[in-house]
Design a protein around this motif. Structure first.
Motif, PDB file in Angstrom:
ATOM      1  N   THR A   3      52.784  47.651  37.056  1.00 12.09           N
ATOM      2  CA  THR A   3      51.516  48.337  37.281  1.00 12.09           C
ATOM      3  C   THR A   3      50.404  47.688  36.482  1.00 12.09           C
ATOM      4  N   SER A   5      47.618  44.800  35.357  1.00 15.87           N
ATOM      5  CA  SER A   5      46.658  44.044  36.155  1.00 15.87           C
ATOM      6  C   SER A   5      46.399  42.680  35.531  1.00 15.87           C
ATOM      7  N   THR A   7      43.533  39.157  36.012  1.00 14.88           N
ATOM      8  CA  THR A   7      42.264  38.722  36.591  1.00 14.88           C
ATOM      9  C   THR A   7      42.454  37.312  37.127  1.00 14.88           C
ATOM     10  N   LEU A  16      40.132  41.592  39.798  1.00 18.13           N
ATOM     11  CA  LEU A  16      41.261  42.279  39.180  1.00 18.13           C
ATOM     12  C   LEU A  16      42.278  42.603  40.262  1.00 18.13           C
ATOM     13  N   CYS A  17      43.555  42.324  39.996  1.00 25.33           N
ATOM     14  CA  CYS A  17      44.603  42.618  40.975  1.00 25.33           C
ATOM     15  C   CYS A  17      45.901  42.931  40.232  1.00 25.33           C
ATOM     16  N   PRO A  18      46.851  43.555  40.923  1.00 26.84           N
ATOM     17  CA  PRO A  18      48.125  43.879  40.281  1.00 26.84           C
ATOM     18  C   PRO A  18      48.877  42.616  39.873  1.00 26.84           C
ATOM     19  N   SER A  19      49.581  42.681  38.766  1.00 23.70           N
ATOM     20  CA  SER A  19      50.401  41.545  38.353  1.00 23.70           C
ATOM     21  C   SER A  19      51.735  41.597  39.081  1.00 23.70           C
TER      22      SER A  19
END
Length: 72
Positions: A3, A5, A7, A16-19
């Motif tokens: 969960t 995040s 960049t 920004l996105c989920p890792s």
């Protein structure tokens, strides 16, 4: 999938996105139709067959170009 995040740079802009996502998963998460885009990943065109295995990490750079049909 985490969960947390990360960049990335998407078309020159921070995003920004989920890792923990593969390139294929990230494109779908961002609303792209993977069959209609070409991706430059960290400066190189990445073949479509590599997308499911290519993990996206902090500070990766993506240029996504949508393929548009038509014309005369």
């Amino acid at each position: 999938m985490s969960t947390a995040s990360i960049t990335i740079q998407l078309n020159g802009e921070p995003r920004l996105c989920p890792s923990g996502l593969s390139l294929q998963q990230l494109l779908e998460h961002l609303g792209y139709r993977p069959q209609l885009v070409v991706v430059e990943f960290n400066g190189a065109i990445l073949p479509r067959q590599c997308w499911p295995e290519q993990l996206v990490r902090e500070a990766d750079g993506l240029e996504v170009v949508t393929i548009v049909g038509g014309g005369s």
